[in-house]
Design an enzyme around this catalytic site. Sequence first.
Site, short mmCIF file in Angstrom:
data_model
loop_
_atom_site.label_atom_id
_atom_site.label_comp_id
_atom_site.label_asym_id
_atom_site.label_seq_id
_atom_site.Cartn_x
_atom_site.Cartn_y
_atom_site.Cartn_z
N GLU A 168 0.85 -1.20 0.00
CA GLU A 168 0.00 0.00 0.00
C GLU A 168 0.89 1.25 0.00
OE1 GLU A 168 -3.57 0.60 -0.07
OE2 GLU A 168 -2.56 2.52 -0.35
N ASP B 146 -8.68 0.72 -7.31
CA ASP B 146 -9.14 2.05 -7.75
C ASP B 146 -9.82 1.89 -9.11
OD1 ASP B 146 -8.17 3.56 -5.57
OD2 ASP B 146 -6.14 3.41 -6.38
C1 LIG Z 1 -10.14 1.86 -3.59
S1 LIG Z 1 -8.85 1.52 -2.48
C2 LIG Z 1 -9.34 -0.03 -1.73
C3 LIG Z 1 -8.62 -0.30 -0.45
C4 LIG Z 1 -8.94 -1.64 0.22
N1 LIG Z 1 -8.54 -2.75 -0.62
C5 LIG Z 1 -10.40 -1.73 0.57
O1 LIG Z 1 -11.12 -2.52 -0.06
O2 LIG Z 1 -10.84 -1.02 1.51
C6 LIG Z 1 -7.54 1.01 -3.58
C7 LIG Z 1 -6.19 0.98 -2.89
O3 LIG Z 1 -5.19 0.51 -3.79
C8 LIG Z 1 -4.00 1.20 -3.50
N2 LIG Z 1 -3.11 1.13 -4.66
C9 LIG Z 1 -3.24 1.80 -5.84
N3 LIG Z 1 -2.22 1.53 -6.65
C10 LIG Z 1 -1.41 0.65 -5.98
C11 LIG Z 1 -0.18 0.02 -6.29
N4 LIG Z 1 0.43 0.21 -7.47
N5 LIG Z 1 0.38 -0.80 -5.37
C12 LIG Z 1 -0.23 -1.01 -4.17
N6 LIG Z 1 -1.40 -0.44 -3.83
C13 LIG Z 1 -1.98 0.38 -4.72
C14 LIG Z 1 -4.48 2.63 -3.20
O4 LIG Z 1 -3.52 3.39 -2.48
C15 LIG Z 1 -5.75 2.35 -2.40
O5 LIG Z 1 -5.52 2.30 -1.02
#
Ligand SMILES: C[S@@+](CC[C@H](N)C(=O)[O-])C[C@H]1O[C@@H](n2cnc3c(N)ncnc32)[C@H](O)[C@@H]1O
Length: 229
Positions: free
Chosen positions: A81, A130
């Site tokens: 994250e 996302d």
């Molecule tokens: C919409 S949030 C969902 C968070 C969590 N999985 C939930 O369901 O509550 C998407 C997450 O993916 C993370 N993220 C985006 N790109 C990423 C990457 N390249 N590597 C790791 N995490 C990533 C973002 O920072 C964000 O916290």
Amino acid sequence: MKPPEWDKDRLWGRHQAKKLRPRPQRLMEELLPRVEVTPETVFERTQAHGGPVWLEVGFGGGEHLAWQATHNPDVLLIGAEPFMNGVAKLLTQIEDEGQENIAVRYGDVKPLMTALPDKSLERLFVLHPDPWPKKRHFKRRMISLPFLKEAARLLKPGCELRVASDIPDYVRWTLMHVQMHNRQSADFEWTAECRADWTDRPEDWPQTRYEAKARREGRPPAYLRFTRT
Ligand SMILES: C[S@@+](CC[C@H](N)C(=O)[O-])C[C@H]1O[C@@H](n2cnc3c(N)ncnc32)[C@H](O)[C@@H]1O
């Protein structure tokens, strides 16, 4: 068709929302260095563990990751994250609950996945990635042909890729990309046999913060499970 290269050097989205309070700030300084894994150290960490390794991509506040670590003490749970407040929240749970089987990648998951050896994972989670709803941003979506190629390389046969989304377009996107990947190399089998297999939350799949918010707003998620053939 050659899949597009994985955009390894780009990380989209926010990294920090608000200034950390003293406790999370202390945990970032003191606990993170003890539990952190980087592309340089992840191989050694998984070898030292010796048992099953699961990876969660974008763990948000870490509720799902912490739950899985508590309920699967023989598994090493690696969570990636880049969002600092999320990492600090997971560290708070680790300090409160004392799990010793969590490793944290503070940053982009992609270089970490690249550093892992073939067949090193028994489970891979991408929960509520996302959505990037604008067409010109589709290339930022985590589920992509390069991601699936890496996932296929990393998962042991018979093991599982789990994807959740409350965005119907992202669910279709995921199924379509798995199908496209399978046309090149038939690596994944979608295990659903009836509607309930993807609409009902399995017992070993705790709700994430995003899922709770989506449900409150009337968007029930899909729970997709793919077996590595
Ligand atoms: C919409 S949030 C969902 C968070 C969590 N999985 C939930 O369901 O509550 C998407 C997450 O993916 C993370 N993220 C985006 N790109 C990423 C990457 N390249 N590597 C790791 N995490 C990533 C973002 O920072 C964000 O916290």
